[in-house]
Design a protein around this motif. Structure first.
Motif, PDB file in Angstrom:
ATOM      1  N   LEU A  47       0.816  -1.206   0.000  1.00  9.68           N
ATOM      2  CA  LEU A  47       0.000   0.000   0.000  1.00  9.68           C
ATOM      3  C   LEU A  47       0.858   1.269   0.000  1.00  9.68           C
ATOM      4  O   LEU A  47       0.639   2.171  -0.810  1.00  9.68           O
ATOM      5  CB  LEU A  47      -0.952   0.009   1.207  1.00  9.68           C
ATOM      6  N   LEU A  48       1.849   1.318   0.879  1.00  9.25           N
ATOM      7  CA  LEU A  48       2.694   2.508   0.973  1.00  9.25           C
ATOM      8  C   LEU A  48       3.885   2.482   0.012  1.00  9.25           C
ATOM      9  O   LEU A  48       4.555   3.492  -0.165  1.00  9.25           O
ATOM     10  CB  LEU A  48       3.192   2.703   2.410  1.00  9.25           C
ATOM     11  N   GLY A  49       4.162   1.314  -0.571  1.00  9.33           N
ATOM     12  CA  GLY A  49       5.234   1.199  -1.556  1.00  9.33           C
ATOM     13  C   GLY A  49       6.636   1.261  -0.983  1.00  9.33           C
ATOM     14  O   GLY A  49       7.586   1.595  -1.694  1.00  9.33           O
ATOM     15  N   MET A  50       6.789   0.924   0.282  1.00 10.85           N
ATOM     16  CA  MET A  50       8.126   0.928   0.894  1.00 10.85           C
ATOM     17  C   MET A  50       8.964  -0.214   0.343  1.00 10.85           C
ATOM     18  O   MET A  50       8.438  -1.273  -0.026  1.00 10.85           O
ATOM     19  CB  MET A  50       8.031   0.725   2.414  1.00 10.85           C
ATOM     20  N   GLN A  51      10.274  -0.002   0.308  1.00  9.39           N
ATOM     21  CA  GLN A  51      11.191  -1.095   0.010  1.00  9.39           C
ATOM     22  C   GLN A  51      11.170  -2.047   1.205  1.00  9.39           C
ATOM     23  O   GLN A  51      10.920  -1.622   2.335  1.00  9.39           O
ATOM     24  CB  GLN A  51      12.612  -0.557  -0.205  1.00  9.39           C
ATOM     25  N   GLN A  52      11.456  -3.328   0.961  1.00  4.36           N
ATOM     26  CA  GLN A  52      11.386  -4.302   2.050  1.00  4.36           C
ATOM     27  C   GLN A  52      12.342  -3.968   3.192  1.00  4.36           C
ATOM     28  O   GLN A  52      11.999  -4.139   4.357  1.00  4.36           O
ATOM     29  CB  GLN A  52      11.646  -5.715   1.528  1.00  4.36           C
ATOM     30  N   GLN A  53      13.535  -3.483   2.874  1.00  4.04           N
ATOM     31  CA  GLN A  53      14.497  -3.147   3.922  1.00  4.04           C
ATOM     32  C   GLN A  53      13.961  -2.036   4.823  1.00  4.04           C
ATOM     33  O   GLN A  53      14.062  -2.102   6.044  1.00  4.04           O
ATOM     34  CB  GLN A  53      15.844  -2.723   3.296  1.00  4.04           C
ATOM     35  N   GLU A  54      13.345  -1.026   4.211  1.00  2.00           N
ATOM     36  CA  GLU A  54      12.774   0.096   4.958  1.00  2.00           C
ATOM     37  C   GLU A  54      11.582  -0.361   5.807  1.00  2.00           C
ATOM     38  O   GLU A  54      11.431   0.021   6.966  1.00  2.00           O
ATOM     39  CB  GLU A  54      12.331   1.175   3.970  1.00  2.00           C
ATOM     40  N   ALA A  55      10.727  -1.204   5.223  1.00  2.00           N
ATOM     41  CA  ALA A  55       9.561  -1.713   5.945  1.00  2.00           C
ATOM     42  C   ALA A  55       9.984  -2.594   7.114  1.00  2.00           C
ATOM     43  O   ALA A  55       9.409  -2.520   8.205  1.00  2.00           O
ATOM     44  CB  ALA A  55       8.651  -2.486   5.001  1.00  2.00           C
ATOM     45  N   ALA A  56      11.002  -3.409   6.912  1.00  2.00           N
ATOM     46  CA  ALA A  56      11.511  -4.272   7.985  1.00  2.00           C
ATOM     47  C   ALA A  56      12.040  -3.437   9.143  1.00  2.00           C
ATOM     48  O   ALA A  56      11.770  -3.733  10.305  1.00  2.00           O
ATOM     49  CB  ALA A  56      12.606  -5.190   7.439  1.00  2.00           C
ATOM     50  N   LYS A  57      12.757  -2.376   8.819  1.00  2.00           N
ATOM     51  CA  LYS A  57      13.284  -1.490   9.853  1.00  2.00           C
ATOM     52  C   LYS A  57      12.138  -0.840  10.626  1.00  2.00           C
ATOM     53  O   LYS A  57      12.187  -0.719  11.848  1.00  2.00           O
ATOM     54  CB  LYS A  57      14.178  -0.431   9.224  1.00  2.00           C
ATOM     55  N   SER A  58      11.090  -0.442   9.917  1.00  2.00           N
ATOM     56  CA  SER A  58       9.923   0.172  10.542  1.00  2.00           C
ATOM     57  C   SER A  58       9.231  -0.776  11.520  1.00  2.00           C
ATOM     58  O   SER A  58       8.708  -0.351  12.541  1.00  2.00           O
ATOM     59  CB  SER A  58       8.936   0.605   9.455  1.00  2.00           C
ATOM     60  N   MET A  59       9.244  -2.079  11.203  1.00  2.00           N
ATOM     61  CA  MET A  59       8.611  -3.084  12.057  1.00  2.00           C
ATOM     62  C   MET A  59       9.572  -3.682  13.083  1.00  2.00           C
ATOM     63  O   MET A  59       9.175  -4.540  13.872  1.00  2.00           O
ATOM     64  CB  MET A  59       8.007  -4.206  11.200  1.00  2.00           C
ATOM     65  N   ASN A  60      10.838  -3.278  13.045  1.00  2.00           N
ATOM     66  CA  ASN A  60      11.867  -3.825  13.943  1.00  2.00           C
ATOM     67  C   ASN A  60      12.076  -5.326  13.774  1.00  2.00           C
ATOM     68  O   ASN A  60      12.194  -6.069  14.747  1.00  2.00           O
ATOM     69  CB  ASN A  60      11.559  -3.500  15.413  1.00  2.00           C
ATOM     70  N   ILE A  61      12.108  -5.757  12.506  1.00  2.00           N
ATOM     71  CA  ILE A  61      12.359  -7.166  12.182  1.00  2.00           C
ATOM     72  C   ILE A  61      13.391  -7.221  11.066  1.00  2.00           C
ATOM     73  O   ILE A  61      13.713  -6.206  10.458  1.00  2.00           O
ATOM     74  CB  ILE A  61      11.061  -7.901  11.759  1.00  2.00           C
ATOM     75  N   SER A  62      13.895  -8.416  10.771  1.00  2.00           N
ATOM     76  CA  SER A  62      14.851  -8.562   9.677  1.00  2.00           C
ATOM     77  C   SER A  62      14.130  -8.481   8.331  1.00  2.00           C
ATOM     78  O   SER A  62      12.920  -8.691   8.237  1.00  2.00           O
ATOM     79  CB  SER A  62      15.586  -9.900   9.789  1.00  2.00           C
ATOM     80  N   ARG A  63      14.892  -8.185   7.289  1.00  2.00           N
ATOM     81  CA  ARG A  63      14.313  -8.122   5.953  1.00  2.00           C
ATOM     82  C   ARG A  63      13.761  -9.481   5.541  1.00  2.00           C
ATOM     83  O   ARG A  63      12.721  -9.583   4.913  1.00  2.00           O
ATOM     84  CB  ARG A  63      15.347  -7.617   4.939  1.00  2.00           C
TER      85      ARG A  63
END
Length: 93
Positions: A47-63
């Motif tokens: 939905l937001l179009g984040m890259q997986q690395q950025e989204a993982a950082k946002s969720m505090n999990i690994s890519r």
């Protein structure tokens, strides 16, 4: 012994707790559960179009964990749409 689940940061919340085909009672449908972290992963990446690395950082999990969440969530959504199943979210508030 299983490794403990790392706490995940979840900012979004599903608007509904169930999506199902019209005209069929929920009791007659197979239900597919979609966890809050799977919904958040889909929201960030699709939905937001984040890259997986950025989204993982946002969720505090690994890519890789994020990639696994997205893959599993997409499979559940497509299974529900194609096979006429009820998609249930676990965030009952």
């Amino acid at each position: 012994m299983a490794r403990p689940k790392i706490p995940r940061t979840i900012c979004g919340q599903a608007a509904n707790i169930c999506f199902k085909p019209n005209g069929i009672p929920i009791t007659q449908l197979e239900q597919v559960p979609l966890a809050e972290d799977e919904i958040e992963a889909l929201r960030l990446v699709d939905l937001l179009g984040m890259q997986q690395q950025e989204a993982a950082k946002s969720m505090n999990i690994s890519r890789q964990t994020l990639a696994n969440l997205v893959k599993g969530a997409r499979h559940k959504v497509v299974d529900s749409l194609i096979n006429g199943k009820a998609l249930m979210t676990n965030n009952i508030s």
